[in-house]
Design an enzyme around this catalytic site. Structure first.
Site, PDB file in Angstrom:
ATOM      1  N   PHE A 197       4.232 -10.141   4.416  1.00 51.18           N
ATOM      2  CA  PHE A 197       3.613 -10.319   3.106  1.00 51.18           C
ATOM      3  C   PHE A 197       3.339  -8.955   2.488  1.00 51.18           C
ATOM      4  O   PHE A 197       3.427  -7.936   3.142  1.00 51.18           O
ATOM      5  CB  PHE A 197       2.335 -11.151   3.184  1.00 51.18           C
ATOM      6  CG  PHE A 197       1.340 -10.682   4.216  1.00 51.18           C
ATOM      7  CD1 PHE A 197       0.450  -9.654   3.920  1.00 51.18           C
ATOM      8  CD2 PHE A 197       1.294 -11.253   5.480  1.00 51.18           C
ATOM      9  CE1 PHE A 197      -0.477  -9.215   4.865  1.00 51.18           C
ATOM     10  CE2 PHE A 197       0.370 -10.820   6.428  1.00 51.18           C
ATOM     11  CZ  PHE A 197      -0.509  -9.802   6.121  1.00 51.18           C
ATOM     12  N   THR A 217      -8.511   5.574   0.427  1.00 51.69           N
ATOM     13  CA  THR A 217      -9.875   5.117   0.713  1.00 51.69           C
ATOM     14  C   THR A 217     -10.448   4.332  -0.459  1.00 51.69           C
ATOM     15  O   THR A 217     -11.092   3.289  -0.275  1.00 51.69           O
ATOM     16  CB  THR A 217     -10.771   6.322   1.026  1.00 51.69           C
ATOM     17  OG1 THR A 217     -10.274   6.981   2.207  1.00 51.69           O
ATOM     18  CG2 THR A 217     -12.210   5.888   1.278  1.00 51.69           C
ATOM     19  N   VAL A 276       0.841  -1.197   0.000  1.00 52.98           N
ATOM     20  CA  VAL A 276       0.000   0.000   0.000  1.00 52.98           C
ATOM     21  C   VAL A 276       0.876   1.248   0.000  1.00 52.98           C
ATOM     22  O   VAL A 276       1.719   1.429   0.887  1.00 52.98           O
ATOM     23  CB  VAL A 276      -0.939   0.009   1.212  1.00 52.98           C
ATOM     24  CG1 VAL A 276      -1.796   1.278   1.207  1.00 52.98           C
ATOM     25  CG2 VAL A 276      -1.826  -1.232   1.220  1.00 52.98           C
ATOM     26  N   SER A 277       0.683   2.092  -0.977  1.00 54.75           N
ATOM     27  CA  SER A 277       1.403   3.360  -1.024  1.00 54.75           C
ATOM     28  C   SER A 277       0.567   4.397  -1.747  1.00 54.75           C
ATOM     29  O   SER A 277      -0.243   4.070  -2.612  1.00 54.75           O
ATOM     30  CB  SER A 277       2.762   3.205  -1.720  1.00 54.75           C
ATOM     31  OG  SER A 277       2.602   3.068  -3.117  1.00 54.75           O
ATOM     32  N   SER A 290       2.810   0.001   8.195  1.00 45.16           N
ATOM     33  CA  SER A 290       3.986   0.854   8.301  1.00 45.16           C
ATOM     34  C   SER A 290       3.684   2.070   9.171  1.00 45.16           C
ATOM     35  O   SER A 290       4.561   2.587   9.864  1.00 45.16           O
ATOM     36  CB  SER A 290       4.438   1.296   6.899  1.00 45.16           C
ATOM     37  OG  SER A 290       3.381   1.949   6.217  1.00 45.16           O
ATOM     38  N   TYR A 318      -4.768   2.828   9.769  1.00 46.48           N
ATOM     39  CA  TYR A 318      -5.669   1.734   9.407  1.00 46.48           C
ATOM     40  C   TYR A 318      -6.830   1.505  10.359  1.00 46.48           C
ATOM     41  O   TYR A 318      -7.745   0.758  10.034  1.00 46.48           O
ATOM     42  CB  TYR A 318      -4.858   0.453   9.210  1.00 46.48           C
ATOM     43  CG  TYR A 318      -3.961   0.555   7.991  1.00 46.48           C
ATOM     44  CD1 TYR A 318      -4.495   0.393   6.720  1.00 46.48           C
ATOM     45  CD2 TYR A 318      -2.615   0.878   8.106  1.00 46.48           C
ATOM     46  CE1 TYR A 318      -3.706   0.529   5.593  1.00 46.48           C
ATOM     47  CE2 TYR A 318      -1.810   1.002   6.983  1.00 46.48           C
ATOM     48  CZ  TYR A 318      -2.356   0.835   5.731  1.00 46.48           C
ATOM     49  OH  TYR A 318      -1.569   0.980   4.618  1.00 46.48           O
ATOM     50  N   ARG A 336      -6.575  12.889  -1.009  1.00 44.35           N
ATOM     51  CA  ARG A 336      -7.446  13.004  -2.177  1.00 44.35           C
ATOM     52  C   ARG A 336      -8.354  11.781  -2.331  1.00 44.35           C
ATOM     53  O   ARG A 336      -8.949  11.589  -3.380  1.00 44.35           O
ATOM     54  CB  ARG A 336      -6.614  13.180  -3.445  1.00 44.35           C
ATOM     55  CG  ARG A 336      -5.758  14.438  -3.461  1.00 44.35           C
ATOM     56  CD  ARG A 336      -5.157  14.646  -4.838  1.00 44.35           C
ATOM     57  NE  ARG A 336      -4.227  15.756  -4.876  1.00 44.35           N
ATOM     58  CZ  ARG A 336      -3.648  16.212  -5.986  1.00 44.35           C
ATOM     59  NH1 ARG A 336      -3.914  15.640  -7.156  1.00 44.35           N
ATOM     60  NH2 ARG A 336      -2.798  17.223  -5.946  1.00 44.35           N
ATOM     61  N   GLY A 337      -8.400  10.936  -1.322  1.00 41.93           N
ATOM     62  CA  GLY A 337      -9.259   9.763  -1.393  1.00 41.93           C
ATOM     63  C   GLY A 337      -8.645   8.569  -2.082  1.00 41.93           C
ATOM     64  O   GLY A 337      -9.333   7.564  -2.323  1.00 41.93           O
ATOM     65  N   VAL A 338      -7.336   8.637  -2.399  1.00 43.75           N
ATOM     66  CA  VAL A 338      -6.697   7.529  -3.100  1.00 43.75           C
ATOM     67  C   VAL A 338      -6.675   6.273  -2.238  1.00 43.75           C
ATOM     68  O   VAL A 338      -7.064   5.178  -2.683  1.00 43.75           O
ATOM     69  CB  VAL A 338      -5.265   7.920  -3.538  1.00 43.75           C
ATOM     70  CG1 VAL A 338      -4.531   6.710  -4.108  1.00 43.75           C
ATOM     71  CG2 VAL A 338      -5.315   9.046  -4.563  1.00 43.75           C
TER      72      VAL A 338
END
Length: 413
Positions: free
Chosen positions: A413, A99, A86-87, A122, A127, A95-97
């Site tokens: 993972f 979400t 996740v990045s 991270s 989360y 900007r809702g990326v």
């Protein structure tokens, strides 16, 4: 699928992997990565579960999920979405990326019939709002083996410890690992291809230490344990100051484990044993002569999210009989919200929708935290995260949800 501010969320195509992977590594600080690491990551990528957010022809967000199976209290292996990679680009924050990616990943997990999702955070603060709770913890340690002795259980002298090339004994070691999975909640059944990850040994990961080494432990001619590690020589005014860095250790019985730990504590020219990400309840902590000089450092590890409350709570067993109605809050996955009646014991459980009065009120985040048995409902309620609606039920449920073995997510993972 469009997102806010003109970006577009799409499944990643294999020919786009290099661009996607380069963005991911930049987002995580741009550290060096070997061709071996890149090739392994690509081989394990499930492209039908891997997402890219695009702004024009630029990748600005990455995420994905692995199809995992996680051990839960009682030993069942439960299908689990292993959220990973996740990045979000620093140019596209708020900007809702993220979400939009989490929405897609959890919807897909539900459609795939996976009751659980799991991740290593991270940045843990991110989360909780998506319903993940810190469910497992791990211990790091820097042990001064020049001043700390270890006394293994009786019988350790009968265990044969011998060096072996890591690849040559991979099958025997994987059999030991697989036998352990049902016994500790949070452990992951090794999916095909993942056995390669334990042998990954690029020079960039060594920090100046040796290539990966391995010893196996044998009892009655059978491999009952192993340890993988690296060594780094060092010298000071008083003599040798070498370091052993443990990569992995597993054993089928306490005597084998004790023999392996004694080997690691007693290696010539080494004065420090460095441990990362070990279970919080390992027996070596009770076998050392001076626990303070082991410099234990606990931290959070696996974060768990119940994708399907009913299926997840039905999949595990409970230490003592439990009959409780939860009022569950879940704004991000509203199909979980409402009342659920859980009945179960050490043999099995059922969790179904109900109109009965609620006994406990809490959010899905708290259910994720307690799910594997390593976090107490009583502790969460004392922190204001959960309300007892029927006197006495909080203690009853806390005991029932416990695990005699500390949960531990066995590899990343």
């Amino acid at each position: 699928m469009g997102t806010d501010h003109g970006t577009e969320l799409k499944l990643l195509r294999p020919e786009e992997f290099d661009q996607w992977w380069n963005h991911l590594y930049r987002a995580f600080g741009g550290g060096p990565a070997s061709d071996e690491e890149r090739e392994l990551d690509e081989s394990l990528t499930e492209f039908d579960r891997t997402l890219a957010v695009w702004d024009g022809d630029a990748v600005v967000g990455t995420s994905g999920a692995y199809s995992l199976r996680m051990s839960v209290p009682g030993g069942a292996l439960v299908p689990t979405a292993g959220v990973t990679m996740v990045s979000v680009s620093a140019t596209h924050r708020r900007r809702g990326v993220l979400t939009s990616m989490m929405r897609r990943l959890l919807d897909d997990a539900r459609a795939a019939g996976e009751p659980l999702a799991a991740l290593f955070a991270s940045e843990p603060a991110i989360y909780g709002r998506f319903g993940f709770g810190a469910a497992t913890f791990q211990v790091n340690a820097e042990i001064d083996t020049s001043r700390v002795a270890l006394e293994p259980p009786a019988g350790a002298d009968g265990v044969r410890v011998r060096y072996a090339a890591p690849a040559d004994v991979l099958a025997e070691c994987e059999a030991v690992y697989a036998a352990q999975v049902p016994a500790r909640p949070g452990m992951l059944a090794r999916q095909p291809g993942w056995e390669r990850s334990v042998l990954l040994d690029p020079e960039s990961r060594r920090g100046g230490a040796s290539p990966l080494q391995c010893v196996t432990a044998e009892r009655d001619g059978r491999v009952t344990g192993y340890a993988r590690f690296r060594t780094k020589s060092g010298w000071g005014p008083g003599g040798p100051e070498g370091t052993v860095s443990l990569a992995d250790l597993a054993a089928l019985d306490p005597v084998t484990a004790g023999a392996l730990w004694r080997f690691l504590f007693g290696m010539d020219l080494m004065t420090t044993l460095s441990l990362r990400g070990r279970p919080v309840d390992e027996a070596w902590q009770h076998q050392v002569s001076d626990i303070r000089r082991c410099l234990l450092q606990p931290r959070d590890a696996g974060h768990i999210r119940l994708v399907d409350v009913g299926a997840a709570l039905s999949a595990r067993t409970y230490v003592t009989p439990v009959d409780v109605v939860f009022e569950v809050e879940d704004a991000f996955c509203p199909w979980n919200a409402g009342r659920w009646r859980l009945t179960g014991d050490a043999k099995g459980a059922s969790c179904e929708r109900t109109d009965h009065a609620a006994d406990l009120a809490l959010s899905v985040r708290e259910l994720g935290a307690v799910y594997l048995g390593g976090v107490s409902l009583l502790s969460l309620a004392a922190a204001g995260r959960g309300r007892e609606l029927r006197p006495g039920v909080l203690t009853e449920a806390s005991v029932a949800f416990g695990s005699p073995v500390a949960p531990w997510v066995s590899h990343g993972f």
